[in-house]
Design a protein around this motif. Structure first.
Motif, PDB file in Angstrom:
ATOM      1  N   GLU A  94       0.858  -1.183   0.000  1.00 22.02           N
ATOM      2  CA  GLU A  94       0.000   0.000   0.000  1.00 22.02           C
ATOM      3  C   GLU A  94       0.893   1.231   0.000  1.00 22.02           C
ATOM      4  OE1 GLU A  94      -2.463  -0.363   3.472  1.00 22.02           O
ATOM      5  OE2 GLU A  94      -3.888  -1.684   2.461  1.00 22.02           O
ATOM      6  N   THR A  95       0.343   2.358  -0.439  1.00 26.36           N
ATOM      7  CA  THR A  95       1.166   3.567  -0.595  1.00 26.36           C
ATOM      8  C   THR A  95       1.783   4.035   0.719  1.00 26.36           C
ATOM      9  OG1 THR A  95      -0.814   4.938  -0.376  1.00 26.36           O
ATOM     10  CG2 THR A  95      -0.104   4.373  -2.607  1.00 26.36           C
ATOM     11  N   THR A  96       1.109   3.789   1.850  1.00 24.17           N
ATOM     12  CA  THR A  96       1.664   4.235   3.134  1.00 24.17           C
ATOM     13  C   THR A  96       2.876   3.420   3.553  1.00 24.17           C
ATOM     14  OG1 THR A  96       0.130   2.799   4.327  1.00 24.17           O
ATOM     15  CG2 THR A  96      -0.539   5.094   3.997  1.00 24.17           C
ATOM     16  N   ARG A  97       2.999   2.189   3.056  1.00 21.65           N
ATOM     17  CA  ARG A  97       4.104   1.313   3.446  1.00 21.65           C
ATOM     18  C   ARG A  97       5.065   1.008   2.303  1.00 21.65           C
ATOM     19  NH1 ARG A  97      -0.555  -0.964   5.320  1.00 21.65           N
ATOM     20  NH2 ARG A  97      -0.837  -0.579   7.529  1.00 21.65           N
ATOM     21  N   LEU A  98       4.795   1.503   1.123  1.00 22.75           N
ATOM     22  CA  LEU A  98       5.558   1.113  -0.061  1.00 22.75           C
ATOM     23  C   LEU A  98       7.046   1.410   0.080  1.00 22.75           C
ATOM     24  CD1 LEU A  98       5.446  -0.083  -2.879  1.00 22.75           C
ATOM     25  CD2 LEU A  98       5.067   2.200  -3.761  1.00 22.75           C
ATOM     26  N   LEU A  99       7.388   2.623   0.463  1.00 23.55           N
ATOM     27  CA  LEU A  99       8.800   2.992   0.574  1.00 23.55           C
ATOM     28  C   LEU A  99       9.502   2.164   1.649  1.00 23.55           C
ATOM     29  CD1 LEU A  99      11.033   4.823  -0.447  1.00 23.55           C
ATOM     30  CD2 LEU A  99      10.352   6.489   1.285  1.00 23.55           C
ATOM     31  N   ALA A 100       8.875   2.006   2.798  1.00 23.39           N
ATOM     32  CA  ALA A 100       9.483   1.217   3.878  1.00 23.39           C
ATOM     33  C   ALA A 100       9.651  -0.241   3.459  1.00 23.39           C
ATOM     34  CB  ALA A 100       8.634   1.312   5.140  1.00 23.39           C
ATOM     35  N   THR A 101       8.674  -0.783   2.739  1.00 26.83           N
ATOM     36  CA  THR A 101       8.750  -2.164   2.274  1.00 26.83           C
ATOM     37  C   THR A 101       9.890  -2.348   1.278  1.00 26.83           C
ATOM     38  OG1 THR A 101       6.376  -2.478   2.587  1.00 26.83           O
ATOM     39  CG2 THR A 101       7.485  -4.009   1.105  1.00 26.83           C
ATOM     40  N   ILE A 102       9.999  -1.442   0.330  1.00 29.84           N
ATOM     41  CA  ILE A 102      11.062  -1.557  -0.678  1.00 29.84           C
ATOM     42  C   ILE A 102      12.434  -1.434  -0.029  1.00 29.84           C
ATOM     43  CG2 ILE A 102      12.099  -0.405  -2.677  1.00 29.84           C
ATOM     44  CD1 ILE A 102       9.212   0.226  -3.600  1.00 29.84           C
ATOM     45  N   ILE A 103      12.599  -0.467   0.854  1.00 29.97           N
ATOM     46  CA  ILE A 103      13.890  -0.296   1.539  1.00 29.97           C
ATOM     47  C   ILE A 103      14.205  -1.519   2.390  1.00 29.97           C
ATOM     48  CG2 ILE A 103      15.118   1.060   3.279  1.00 29.97           C
ATOM     49  CD1 ILE A 103      13.687   3.535   2.140  1.00 29.97           C
ATOM     50  N   MET A 104      13.207  -2.040   3.091  1.00 26.93           N
ATOM     51  CA  MET A 104      13.413  -3.207   3.944  1.00 26.93           C
ATOM     52  C   MET A 104      13.847  -4.416   3.114  1.00 26.93           C
ATOM     53  SD  MET A 104      10.591  -4.934   6.467  1.00 26.93           S
ATOM     54  CE  MET A 104       9.433  -5.122   5.112  1.00 26.93           C
ATOM     55  N   LEU A 105      13.130  -4.716   2.035  1.00 29.82           N
ATOM     56  CA  LEU A 105      13.484  -5.863   1.186  1.00 29.82           C
ATOM     57  C   LEU A 105      14.841  -5.666   0.516  1.00 29.82           C
ATOM     58  CD1 LEU A 105       9.986  -6.594  -0.405  1.00 29.82           C
ATOM     59  CD2 LEU A 105      11.105  -7.824   1.472  1.00 29.82           C
ATOM     60  N   LEU A 106      15.116  -4.448   0.096  1.00 30.64           N
ATOM     61  CA  LEU A 106      16.407  -4.141  -0.509  1.00 30.64           C
ATOM     62  C   LEU A 106      17.543  -4.334   0.501  1.00 30.64           C
ATOM     63  CD1 LEU A 106      17.608  -3.136  -3.186  1.00 30.64           C
ATOM     64  CD2 LEU A 106      17.412  -0.817  -2.290  1.00 30.64           C
ATOM     65  N   CYS A 107      17.310  -3.910   1.736  1.00 29.78           N
ATOM     66  CA  CYS A 107      18.333  -4.082   2.774  1.00 29.78           C
ATOM     67  C   CYS A 107      18.563  -5.549   3.104  1.00 29.78           C
ATOM     68  CB  CYS A 107      17.956  -3.310   4.032  1.00 29.78           C
ATOM     69  SG  CYS A 107      18.180  -1.543   3.860  1.00 29.78           S
ATOM     70  N   PHE A 108      17.502  -6.377   3.044  1.00 38.19           N
ATOM     71  CA  PHE A 108      17.690  -7.818   3.244  1.00 38.19           C
ATOM     72  C   PHE A 108      18.684  -8.367   2.232  1.00 38.19           C
ATOM     73  CE2 PHE A 108      13.095  -8.505   4.992  1.00 38.19           C
ATOM     74  CZ  PHE A 108      13.481  -8.022   6.224  1.00 38.19           C
ATOM     75  N   VAL A 109      18.454  -8.028   0.970  1.00 38.99           N
ATOM     76  CA  VAL A 109      19.309  -8.529  -0.106  1.00 38.99           C
ATOM     77  C   VAL A 109      20.712  -7.948  -0.006  1.00 38.99           C
ATOM     78  CG1 VAL A 109      19.616  -8.552  -2.611  1.00 38.99           C
ATOM     79  CG2 VAL A 109      17.354  -8.955  -1.646  1.00 38.99           C
ATOM     80  N   LEU A 110      20.812  -6.638   0.205  1.00 40.07           N
ATOM     81  CA  LEU A 110      22.129  -5.989   0.263  1.00 40.07           C
ATOM     82  C   LEU A 110      22.958  -6.438   1.465  1.00 40.07           C
ATOM     83  CD1 LEU A 110      21.172  -2.388  -0.902  1.00 40.07           C
ATOM     84  CD2 LEU A 110      22.406  -4.148  -2.193  1.00 40.07           C
ATOM     85  N   THR A 111      22.306  -6.745   2.571  1.00 38.33           N
ATOM     86  CA  THR A 111      23.029  -7.264   3.736  1.00 38.33           C
ATOM     87  C   THR A 111      23.696  -8.578   3.388  1.00 38.33           C
ATOM     88  OG1 THR A 111      21.492  -6.224   5.285  1.00 38.33           O
ATOM     89  CG2 THR A 111      22.787  -8.053   6.115  1.00 38.33           C
ATOM     90  N   LEU A 112      22.935  -9.470   2.781  1.00 39.42           N
ATOM     91  CA  LEU A 112      23.503 -10.777   2.420  1.00 39.42           C
ATOM     92  C   LEU A 112      24.586 -10.639   1.358  1.00 39.42           C
ATOM     93  CD1 LEU A 112      20.238 -12.917   2.444  1.00 39.42           C
ATOM     94  CD2 LEU A 112      22.037 -12.814   4.179  1.00 39.42           C
ATOM     95  N   CYS A 113      24.383  -9.752   0.389  1.00 44.43           N
ATOM     96  CA  CYS A 113      25.406  -9.540  -0.644  1.00 44.43           C
ATOM     97  C   CYS A 113      26.694  -8.997  -0.032  1.00 44.43           C
ATOM     98  CB  CYS A 113      24.895  -8.574  -1.709  1.00 44.43           C
ATOM     99  SG  CYS A 113      23.663  -9.279  -2.802  1.00 44.43           S
ATOM    100  N   ALA A 114      26.566  -8.010   0.855  1.00 42.52           N
ATOM    101  CA  ALA A 114      27.751  -7.396   1.462  1.00 42.52           C
ATOM    102  C   ALA A 114      28.520  -8.393   2.315  1.00 42.52           C
ATOM    103  CB  ALA A 114      27.343  -6.185   2.304  1.00 42.52           C
ATOM    104  N   ALA A 115      27.821  -9.252   3.025  1.00 44.52           N
ATOM    105  CA  ALA A 115      28.498 -10.200   3.913  1.00 44.52           C
ATOM    106  C   ALA A 115      29.031 -11.427   3.183  1.00 44.52           C
ATOM    107  CB  ALA A 115      27.545 -10.640   5.020  1.00 44.52           C
ATOM    108  N   LEU A 116      28.252 -11.979   2.263  1.00 43.41           N
ATOM    109  CA  LEU A 116      28.617 -13.258   1.658  1.00 43.41           C
ATOM    110  C   LEU A 116      29.405 -13.140   0.361  1.00 43.41           C
ATOM    111  CD1 LEU A 116      25.255 -15.149   2.272  1.00 43.41           C
ATOM    112  CD2 LEU A 116      27.341 -15.211   3.652  1.00 43.41           C
ATOM    113  N   TRP A 117      29.121 -12.120  -0.458  1.00 44.36           N
ATOM    114  CA  TRP A 117      29.786 -12.042  -1.752  1.00 44.36           C
ATOM    115  C   TRP A 117      30.806 -10.917  -1.831  1.00 44.36           C
ATOM    116  CZ3 TRP A 117      24.460 -13.267  -1.706  1.00 44.36           C
ATOM    117  CH2 TRP A 117      24.200 -14.583  -2.093  1.00 44.36           C
ATOM    118  N   TRP A 118      30.469  -9.759  -1.278  1.00 45.05           N
ATOM    119  CA  TRP A 118      31.387  -8.630  -1.376  1.00 45.05           C
ATOM    120  C   TRP A 118      32.419  -8.633  -0.260  1.00 45.05           C
ATOM    121  CZ3 TRP A 118      26.655  -4.903  -1.740  1.00 45.05           C
ATOM    122  CH2 TRP A 118      26.013  -5.115  -2.960  1.00 45.05           C
ATOM    123  N   HIS A 119      32.158  -9.361   0.829  1.00 45.63           N
ATOM    124  CA  HIS A 119      33.048  -9.459   1.994  1.00 45.63           C
ATOM    125  C   HIS A 119      33.384  -8.086   2.575  1.00 45.63           C
ATOM    126  CE1 HIS A 119      33.397 -13.697   1.093  1.00 45.63           C
ATOM    127  NE2 HIS A 119      33.758 -13.402  -0.148  1.00 45.63           N
TER     128      HIS A 119
END
Length: 159
Positions: A94-119
């Motif tokens: 929903e529009t009230t949660r859209l930005l928070a949802t996108i940032i949250m999901l993006l941070c999930f992926v980026l956290t794993l990328c930074a720790a596991l692949w980018w070191h």
């Protein structure tokens, strides 16, 4: 037919109680859904705390990132048992949660990328902090006027 009768009699979904909406959302019984909600939520907290504890071990940044992210995903998934996965996804985007949802999901992926692949330990830690903040902001969107209260509190602290 039941829904048509409710609409014609003036009872919308907004007027239904939370329990009635939850019972309609799934074929699982209310007690089963409540039990699985608690199980997923407790597992989410356990994995997040475990990940935080593993952070202080040598080379623990990878374990921290994985367990912390998995804990947040489990806590987020726990609400699917209360309202159903389709309704959860609709509410997430929903529009009230859209930005928070996108940032949250993006941070999930980026956290794993930074720790596991980018070191990159610092980057993984930064993304975990952003994960926490976006998850908090997302969760506050379900509480009426909570975001406004946080904004007012922070602005009063800064001024």
């Amino acid at each position: 037919m039941e829904k048509l009768r409710r609409v014609l009699s003036g009872q919308d979904d907004e007027e239904q109680g939370l329990t009635a909406q939850v019972l309609e959302a799934s074929s699982l019984s209310y007690n089963t859904r409540l039990k699985w909600f608690v199980i997923c939520f407790v597992c989410g907290i356990f994995f997040s705390v475990l990940g935080t504890g593993l952070l202080w071990l040598p080379g623990g940044i990878k374990l921290f990132a994985v367990f912390y992210t998995f804990g947040n995903l489990a806590a987020l998934a726990s609400t699917c048992f209360l309202m159903g996965p389709v309704k959860q996804l609709k509410k997430m985007f929903e529009t009230t949660r859209l930005l928070a949802t996108i940032i949250m999901l993006l941070c999930f992926v980026l956290t794993l990328c930074a720790a596991l692949w980018w070191h990159k330990k610092g980057l993984a830690l930064l993304f975990c902090i952003l994960q926490f903040l976006s998850m908090t902001w997302y969760s506050l969107s379900y509480i009426p006027y909570a975001r406004d209260a946080v904004i007012k509190c922070c602005s009063s602290l800064l001024s």
